[in-house]
Design an enzyme around this catalytic site. Structure first.
Site, PDB file in Angstrom:
ATOM      1  N   ASP A   6       0.864  -1.171   0.000  1.00  0.00           N
ATOM      2  CA  ASP A   6       0.000   0.000   0.000  1.00  0.00           C
ATOM      3  C   ASP A   6       0.910   1.233   0.000  1.00  0.00           C
ATOM      4  O   ASP A   6       2.099   1.136   0.347  1.00  0.00           O
ATOM      5  CB  ASP A   6      -0.882  -0.051   1.257  1.00  0.00           C
ATOM      6  CG  ASP A   6      -1.680   1.210   1.432  1.00  0.00           C
ATOM      7  OD1 ASP A   6      -2.332   1.636   0.463  1.00  0.00           O
ATOM      8  OD2 ASP A   6      -1.657   1.792   2.543  1.00  0.00           O
ATOM      9  N   ASP A   8      -0.264   5.229   0.801  1.00  0.00           N
ATOM     10  CA  ASP A   8      -0.534   6.212   1.860  1.00  0.00           C
ATOM     11  C   ASP A   8      -0.581   5.569   3.244  1.00  0.00           C
ATOM     12  O   ASP A   8      -1.328   4.617   3.476  1.00  0.00           O
ATOM     13  CB  ASP A   8      -1.866   6.920   1.596  1.00  0.00           C
ATOM     14  CG  ASP A   8      -1.795   7.838   0.392  1.00  0.00           C
ATOM     15  OD1 ASP A   8      -0.686   8.038  -0.132  1.00  0.00           O
ATOM     16  OD2 ASP A   8      -2.848   8.353  -0.025  1.00  0.00           O
TER      17      ASP A   8
HETATM   18  C1  2M8 Z   1      -7.569   8.643  -1.272  1.00  0.00           C
HETATM   19  O1  2M8 Z   1      -7.061   7.466  -0.716  1.00  0.00           O
HETATM   20  C2  2M8 Z   1      -6.709   7.409   0.650  1.00  0.00           C
HETATM   21  C3  2M8 Z   1      -5.901   6.136   0.834  1.00  0.00           C
HETATM   22  O2  2M8 Z   1      -6.194   5.322   1.858  1.00  0.00           O
HETATM   23  C4  2M8 Z   1      -7.920   7.475   1.566  1.00  0.00           C
HETATM   24  O3  2M8 Z   1      -8.931   6.822   1.345  1.00  0.00           O
HETATM   25  O4  2M8 Z   1      -7.802   8.227   2.542  1.00  0.00           O
HETATM   26  C5  2M8 Z   1      -7.473   8.424  -2.765  1.00  0.00           C
HETATM   27  O5  2M8 Z   1      -8.546   8.968  -3.366  1.00  0.00           O
HETATM   28  C6  2M8 Z   1      -6.173   8.883  -3.408  1.00  0.00           C
HETATM   29  O6  2M8 Z   1      -6.348   9.046  -4.796  1.00  0.00           O
HETATM   30  C7  2M8 Z   1      -5.598  10.139  -2.789  1.00  0.00           C
HETATM   31  O7  2M8 Z   1      -4.264  10.317  -3.213  1.00  0.00           O
HETATM   32  C8  2M8 Z   1      -5.618  10.044  -1.270  1.00  0.00           C
HETATM   33  C9  2M8 Z   1      -5.065  11.300  -0.628  1.00  0.00           C
HETATM   34  O8  2M8 Z   1      -5.022  11.202   0.767  1.00  0.00           O
HETATM   35  O9  2M8 Z   1      -6.947   9.827  -0.825  1.00  0.00           O
END
Ligand code: 2M8
Length: 269
Positions: A6, A8
């Site tokens: 993963d 983030d």
């Molecule tokens: C979104 O994804 C994160 C990953 O876990 C989330 O759900 O908080 C996505 O939409 C992604 O495209 C974006 O880069 C990210 C930014 O925090 O949020």
């Protein structure tokens, strides 16, 4: 060894989106030709930017296991020419973005509550919610398969899941957002498909897999790899991943990622 990771909150720090702490280990993996496969909620454009700065050319899995992209010049896998998509082979497990947007509208109607997806938000709103820069928010908005949306307040997760399932979709939960994805998509299925593809390209090799994640949407990926590792957040392990008895990285984000991977790669066979 293949590493599925993963991004983030796992390879990348939650709030600063920095992966500096992981660079030395990533270089060691590159020198040892260990594929590092991003398995993320992020879009193709977001992952392409990251791959460019890290100079990695391995396949990648975007939008919660909806699209698996394999570069055309990637020699470790041979995939059907019919699936060619730009500079990649694309194996799609999920729906299209248009279908995800229609799905979100139907769910909002069923709930009688407006839902706010990335398609309804301006770049500035996404920057505010996520801490991404406006260029990064533009790339996060360039969705091809799935729709991240703000968790609705007035419905239980059980009822929401029932509605979504009846409409032919799934919801997975990331760090900040819910993600509406196609019924056939998911990080676990996508990882399994790639492992099978590597295995059929090299039937005699014993492929082992390491997986790292931090959020509930990583659960299915961690279930299909040989060695699952949970990367904790600043407040510990995400409750959605607790009670599994899996290895936990010694620190949050890129630092924990690096230490956990170093332990596996440097440990004697
Ligand atoms: C979104 O994804 C994160 C990953 O876990 C989330 O759900 O908080 C996505 O939409 C992604 O495209 C974006 O880069 C990210 C930014 O925090 O949020």
């Amino acid at each position: 060894l293949i590493i599925f990771t993963d991004l983030d909150g796992t390879l990348i720090d939650s709030d600063t989106y920095s992966y500096q702490n992981a660079i030395p280990v990533l270089n060691t993996l590159k020198n040892n030709q260990v594929p590092v496969i991003p398995v993320t909620s992020k879009t193709r454009l977001e992952v392409e930017t990251l791959r460019q700065s890290l100079q990695i050319n391995d396949p990648f899995i975007v939008e919660n296991g909806s699209g698996i992209f394999v570069p055309l010049d990637y020699n470790d896998l041979t995939l059907p020419k019919s699936n060619q998509w730009g500079d990649y082979y694309l194996h799609r497990l999920g729906c299209t973005y248009a279908e995800a947007r229609q799905g979100l509208e139907k769910i909002a109607t069923a709930l009688n509550e407006p839902l706010q997806g990335f398609g309804d938000m301006s770049e500035a709103e996404i920057c505010h919610l996520t801490g991404l820069s406006s260029d990064e928010a533009k790339q996060a908005k360039a969705r091809e398969f799935t729709e991240p949306f703000l968790t609705p307040k007035k419905v239980t997760p059980e009822r929401l899941n029932k509605i979504v399932q009846d409409l032919g979709y799934r919801i997975v939960v990331g760090d900040r957002f819910c993600h509406l994805i196609g019924a056939g998509a998911g990080k676990g299925k996508a990882v399994q498909w790639l492992v099978d593809s590597y295995q059929s390209a090299r039937p005699d090799a014993k492929i082992t897999t390491l997986g790292l994640g931090n959020s509930p949407n990583d659960l299915e990926m961690l279930e299909v790899v040989d060695s699952p590792v949970i990367v904790p957040g600043n407040k510990g392990i995400n409750p959605g991943l607790s009670g599994k008895g899996w290895q936990v990285a010694p620190a949050p984000g890129s630092q924990g990622w690096a230490e956990a991977v170093r332990g596996v790669v440097l440990s004697p066979p």
